[in-house]
Design an enzyme around this catalytic site. Structure first.
Site, short mmCIF file in Angstrom:
data_model
loop_
_atom_site.label_atom_id
_atom_site.label_comp_id
_atom_site.label_asym_id
_atom_site.label_seq_id
_atom_site.Cartn_x
_atom_site.Cartn_y
_atom_site.Cartn_z
N GLY A 13 -3.26 44.90 -69.15
CA GLY A 13 -1.89 44.77 -69.66
C GLY A 13 -0.89 44.94 -68.54
N ASP A 144 -0.02 53.48 -70.14
CA ASP A 144 -0.58 54.58 -70.94
C ASP A 144 -0.76 55.87 -70.12
OD1 ASP A 144 -0.71 52.61 -72.80
OD2 ASP A 144 -2.88 52.63 -73.05
#
Ligand code: F6P
Length: 391
Positions: A13, A144
């Protein structure tokens, strides 16, 4: 061997700050008389020789821009090994794939490779290195922030700030309509984004993957306590990967079961695709069906109205903040230094204020929020002390 040409790829991502790493790499490479070549779409481009020249004169201030110039993908060259249970067979297959990958260095005309990515992308680099000693180094990336080998990854603080702003902003509409908002925040395996943005904005309930929630105790009862304490609106920060406890799944919920979780579609690295679950919307349905909660709200002159907001990819979108721009540049510079010093099989890392490096085998592991005890304590206190102190 002198390094004349370095390949750079970005995988997984995207995260604000990726272009900073690319630019930092190009700055140092230019100064060291090294040519840079961009490999497009992560490991897909590496396997299929999709390259673009990287000319620094055409990329002024690249570090100020979001996304990745090089495109990205979730391609896993080792996908064929995922289903193999026998360890020896798995190793053999890995070795075979790694050797094919190693030949690509020659085909691409590169002397070294900088792989920028999260645990999946760097995991590929680590396996490639393990079997072939390929001249590959890594830069940890993920919004994250769940890579053990570094204190922070770039993109994390940009994403956290975006989520915190939205949680802040939602309070005005939540207050006007006296509503409950469940805000779904990225974070598949770990709750760093949800916990940091939730604490920052003072969310009323914070649900994270590291601690399975009990639907009755952690949500329904807290809402009851809050409404009885006089609160008229409520913001729940919910990680996309926050899961109900076994007891909740078996005895309290009707829209979700263990089977739902086990049968989610998977990406090429075997990770569940959580947009197919949409936990916040399921929670809205579950809460709407709770007559006891409706009654408690009515007793306090409020209708139980609930909405979900999925932040999703808005969290990765836009320009990196100053911290992520600078961390990206520092990582890029450090990655070229690893190449120049022959530290292959290693990744760059931020420890405190300093840039360090460590072997893939040590760094490419997941880190979890619940290792930070004070954050977990703050989460608990923030939720309960507000309603308790009003009694
Ligand atoms: O890279 C990790 C992550 O940011 C997760 O938080 C999220 O679940 C996932 O990416 C979304 O991935 P995609 O963009 O492939 O839908």
């Amino acid at each position: 061997m002198t390094i004349k040409k370095i390949g750079i790829l970005t995988g997984g991502g995207d995260a604000p700050g990726l272009n900073g790493v690319i630019y930092g790499t190009m700055l140092k490479a230019y100064d060291s008389n090294i040519e840079c070549v961009g490999i497009e779409k992560g490991w897909k481009g590496f396997m299929e020789s999709l390259t673009i020249p990287l000319n620094i004169a055409e990329q002024d201030d690249l570090h100020t821009k979001g996304g990745t110039l090089l495109y990205t993908s979730r391609t896993n060259p080792f996908k064929a090994t995922l289903g193999i249970e026998n360890e020896r067979e798995k190793e053999e297959k890995e070795k075979e794939i790694a050797q094919t990958m190693h030949q690509k260095f020659e085909e691409l005309g590169i002397d070294a490779l900088i792989a920028i990515g999260g645990d999946d992308t760097l995991g590929v680099a680590a396996t490639l290195f393990k079997h072939t000693n390929a001249k590959v180094v890594g830069c940890p990336k993920t919004i994250d922030n769940d890579i053990k080998g570094t204190d922070y990854t770039f993109g994390f603080w940009s994403g956290t700030q975006l989520a915190s702003n939205i949680l802040d902003n939602l309070t005005t509409t939540a207050r006007s309509h006296q509503r409950v908002f469940i805000v779904e925040i990225f974070g598949r395996d770990t709750g760093f984004l949800t916990l940091y943005s939730g604490l920052s904005a003072g969310a009323d309930i914070i649900l994270i993957p590291e601690k399975a929630f009990d639907f009755n105790k952690d949500i329904v009862n807290v809402l009851k306590e809050r409404v009885n304490a006089g609160y008229k609106y409520h913001i729940i920060a919910c990680a996309e990967g926050a899961y109900p406890s076994k007891n909740s799944l078996e005895n309290q919920l009707t829209t979700i079961s263990q089977e739902t979780l086990d049968n989610l579609p998977k990406d090429p690295f075997g990770n569940p695709k959580l947009n197919y679950l949409n936990i916040s919307e399921l929670l809205v349905e579950e809460l709407r069906s709770r007559m006891d909660l409706k009654e408690e709200f009515r007793k306090n002159d409020t209708e139980l109205e609930i909405r979900s907001v999925v932040l999703g990819h808005t969290m990765r979108a836009g320009t990196p903040n100053a911290f992520d721009r600078i961390l990206g540049l520092r990582f890029g510079l450090a990655a070229v230094n690893l190449v120049l010093n022959g530290n292959f099989g290693e990744m760059v890392s931020l420890r405190g204020k300093e840039i360090k490096h460590l072997p893939f085998s040590e760094g490419v592991k997941k880190s979890y929020v619940d290792e930070d005890k004070d954050l977990m304590e703050l989460r608990e206190l923030l939720v309960k002390i507000r309603y308790l102190s009003k009694k």
